[in-house]
Design a protein around this motif. Structure first.
Motif, PDB file in Angstrom:
ATOM      1  N   ASP A 309      87.538  64.846  50.826  1.00 54.20           N
ATOM      2  CA  ASP A 309      86.556  65.742  51.432  1.00 54.20           C
ATOM      3  C   ASP A 309      85.539  66.100  50.353  1.00 54.20           C
ATOM      4  OD1 ASP A 309      85.169  67.466  53.027  1.00 54.20           O
ATOM      5  OD2 ASP A 309      86.641  69.093  52.922  1.00 54.20           O
ATOM      6  N   TRP A 310      84.502  65.275  50.233  1.00 58.41           N
ATOM      7  CA  TRP A 310      83.533  65.429  49.151  1.00 58.41           C
ATOM      8  C   TRP A 310      82.304  66.206  49.632  1.00 58.41           C
ATOM      9  CZ3 TRP A 310      78.433  64.037  48.290  1.00 58.41           C
ATOM     10  CH2 TRP A 310      77.988  64.110  46.970  1.00 58.41           C
ATOM     11  N   SER A 311      81.791  67.062  48.765  1.00 62.83           N
ATOM     12  CA  SER A 311      80.553  67.772  49.076  1.00 62.83           C
ATOM     13  C   SER A 311      79.734  67.937  47.805  1.00 62.83           C
ATOM     14  CB  SER A 311      80.832  69.143  49.690  1.00 62.83           C
ATOM     15  OG  SER A 311      81.331  70.040  48.705  1.00 62.83           O
ATOM     16  N   THR A 312      78.426  67.940  47.945  1.00 65.98           N
ATOM     17  CA  THR A 312      77.540  68.112  46.796  1.00 65.98           C
ATOM     18  C   THR A 312      77.807  69.435  46.097  1.00 65.98           C
ATOM     19  OG1 THR A 312      75.836  66.795  47.901  1.00 65.98           O
ATOM     20  CG2 THR A 312      75.125  68.180  46.055  1.00 65.98           C
ATOM     21  N   GLU A 313      78.030  70.480  46.894  1.00 72.73           N
ATOM     22  CA  GLU A 313      78.239  71.798  46.322  1.00 72.73           C
ATOM     23  C   GLU A 313      79.504  71.840  45.470  1.00 72.73           C
ATOM     24  OE1 GLU A 313      77.638  71.147  49.493  1.00 72.73           O
ATOM     25  OE2 GLU A 313      75.567  71.873  49.628  1.00 72.73           O
ATOM     26  N   ARG A 314      80.599  71.251  45.975  1.00 70.39           N
ATOM     27  CA  ARG A 314      81.854  71.266  45.226  1.00 70.39           C
ATOM     28  C   ARG A 314      81.724  70.425  43.956  1.00 70.39           C
ATOM     29  NH1 ARG A 314      85.449  74.024  42.976  1.00 70.39           N
ATOM     30  NH2 ARG A 314      87.478  73.007  42.699  1.00 70.39           N
ATOM     31  N   TRP A 315      81.029  69.317  44.037  1.00 73.38           N
ATOM     32  CA  TRP A 315      80.799  68.447  42.872  1.00 73.38           C
ATOM     33  C   TRP A 315      80.070  69.220  41.775  1.00 73.38           C
ATOM     34  CZ3 TRP A 315      82.590  63.660  41.821  1.00 73.38           C
ATOM     35  CH2 TRP A 315      81.941  62.885  40.854  1.00 73.38           C
ATOM     36  N   ARG A 316      79.047  69.986  42.185  1.00 70.92           N
ATOM     37  CA  ARG A 316      78.293  70.780  41.212  1.00 70.92           C
ATOM     38  C   ARG A 316      79.176  71.841  40.569  1.00 70.92           C
ATOM     39  NH1 ARG A 316      73.109  71.668  45.188  1.00 70.92           N
ATOM     40  NH2 ARG A 316      72.030  69.677  44.754  1.00 70.92           N
ATOM     41  N   GLU A 317      80.025  72.471  41.373  1.00 69.31           N
ATOM     42  CA  GLU A 317      80.914  73.503  40.832  1.00 69.31           C
ATOM     43  C   GLU A 317      81.860  72.921  39.786  1.00 69.31           C
ATOM     44  OE1 GLU A 317      82.974  75.198  44.093  1.00 69.31           O
ATOM     45  OE2 GLU A 317      81.200  76.131  45.003  1.00 69.31           O
ATOM     46  N   LEU A 318      82.423  71.754  40.079  1.00 73.02           N
ATOM     47  CA  LEU A 318      83.344  71.127  39.139  1.00 73.02           C
ATOM     48  C   LEU A 318      82.629  70.730  37.848  1.00 73.02           C
ATOM     49  CD1 LEU A 318      85.355  68.838  41.598  1.00 73.02           C
ATOM     50  CD2 LEU A 318      86.232  70.844  40.381  1.00 73.02           C
ATOM     51  N   LEU A 319      81.423  70.183  37.965  1.00 70.57           N
ATOM     52  CA  LEU A 319      80.656  69.792  36.784  1.00 70.57           C
ATOM     53  C   LEU A 319      80.339  71.000  35.906  1.00 70.57           C
ATOM     54  CD1 LEU A 319      78.141  67.175  38.252  1.00 70.57           C
ATOM     55  CD2 LEU A 319      79.880  66.729  36.523  1.00 70.57           C
ATOM     56  N   ARG A 320      79.947  72.093  36.529  1.00 69.18           N
ATOM     57  CA  ARG A 320      79.577  73.288  35.770  1.00 69.18           C
ATOM     58  C   ARG A 320      80.796  73.926  35.099  1.00 69.18           C
ATOM     59  NH1 ARG A 320      75.691  75.208  40.699  1.00 69.18           N
ATOM     60  NH2 ARG A 320      73.773  74.135  40.010  1.00 69.18           N
ATOM     61  N   ALA A 321      81.946  73.864  35.773  1.00 67.68           N
ATOM     62  CA  ALA A 321      83.157  74.465  35.211  1.00 67.68           C
ATOM     63  C   ALA A 321      83.748  73.594  34.110  1.00 67.68           C
ATOM     64  CB  ALA A 321      84.191  74.677  36.319  1.00 67.68           C
TER      65      ALA A 321
END
Length: 340
Positions: A309-321
């Protein structure tokens, strides 16, 4: 985190044979398509959710032949010959892991397939991980089989082949009489019950699949993209945290002489929620040693997990964290990670 389990059945639908499609050997013959001016060979069979089977370095889609018909009873199975391998063209080209991931995306595009579960063996496992990193929206699940790209250490033979003069070494192995010598050596190390003895016959078959200078050149260019004299130069461990939410299964031989089983445990610890299955006594080719169990595990894994279940928003959160607790100095000190 997922644990180690042993599954010995034939998958969750084994008892319902009436629902399985019949697939003949003729259905898995090689086909060809020209992409970006290069002739690509691939096998495709079946219907249903897509499985993309990616072979290792020096190998070809033939490594999956004993599995394709069985898996195609439930799935659309695509098994390409990577560029520079098998019956595909072998140009002077980009043989990096990222380029291969692009090639897999383009082949799926040609075939009209939007997303797939990726099954990658050895170097193909590295390509599968790179594909998931570059195209997470097109990746449903990952199955990594003795995958490269986890840690630095790798079989010394591969390190040697990455050195200057490797073409001469490989061409020498194909000379008349050398097969007898290497065959005797293989028999010796098998009798000594070494891990390399488990894999030597398969590895020698890969050498036999390099009949000319063009094939050897493509093999060496591919190898040098990921291995040098110190070991593997590309790792996905720095980005494994991005696999959160990506169903991932690791399949490994306990006696893998090419990519040691310790890599499996390292990847398992680094990939949130991953599942680890060890083939006891098997070497680098567990899908050849026990194809029945291998197929059962893949089928059960696909049937019991939903697509990522991929989403742009979740991807950004993981990258920032980031990886959690990692400082900028930690990143700067990691001088041998892939930046691709």
């Amino acid at each position: 985190m997922g644990g180690e389990r042993v599954v010995t059945g034939l998958g969750p639908h084994a008892s319902d044979r009436s629902r399985l499609r019949s697939v003949s050997e003729d259905d898995v013959q090689l086909r060809h398509h020209v992409v970006h001016g290069y002739r690509r060979a691939y096998r495709i069979a079946g219907e249903g959710p897509a499985l993309l089977l990616i072979h290792g370095i020096g190998d070809s889609s033939a490594t999956w032949v004993d599995l394709i018909a069985g898996l195609a009873r439930r799935y659309t199975v695509i098994a390409p010959d990577l560029l520079g391998h098998g019956a595909s063209d072998k140009p002077r080209a980009d043989y990096s892991v990222a380029a291969y991931a692009n090639g897999m995306r383009d082949l799926l595009g040609v075939l009209g397939i939007d997303s797939a579960t990726l099954v990658g063996h050895s170097f193909g496992g590295g390509v599968a991980m790179q594909f998931a990193y570059q195209f997470p929206e097109r990746t449903e699940r990952l199955v990594l089989v003795g995958a490269g790209g986890v840690a630095r250490d790798v079989n010394p033979v591969l390190r040697a082949v990455s050195l200057p003069g490797a073409d001469l070494l490989l061409s020498t192995l194909s000379l008349p009489g050398m097969r007898t010598v290497t065959g005797l050596f293989t028999e010796l190390i098998k009798r000594l019950d070494t891990d390399l003895g488990q894999d030597a016959p398969e590895l020698l078959n890969l050498v036999d699949a390099l009949p000319d200078a063009t094939s050897r050149s493509a093999f060496i260019r591919t190898l040098r993209a990921v291995v040098d004299w110190r070991g593997q130069v590309v790792t996905m461990l720095d980005r494994c945290y991005l696999s959160e939410g990506m169903p991932t299964m690791l399949l490994w031989g306990s006696r893998d002489s090419v990519v040691p089983v310790e890599h499996a445990y390292g990847a398992h610890a680094a990939m949130p929620g991953s599942r680890l299955e060890i083939f006891e006594g098997a070497g680098h080719f567990p899908h050849h040693v026990d194809p029945t169990r291998f197929m059962a595990l893949v089928e059960e894994f696909v049937e019991t997990t939903g697509p990522a279940d991929w989403s742009t928003e979740r991807w950004r959160e993981l990258l920032r964290a980031g990886r959690g607790g990692e400082s900028e100095s930690d990143v700067r000190m990691a001088s041998e990670r892939s930046a691709t």
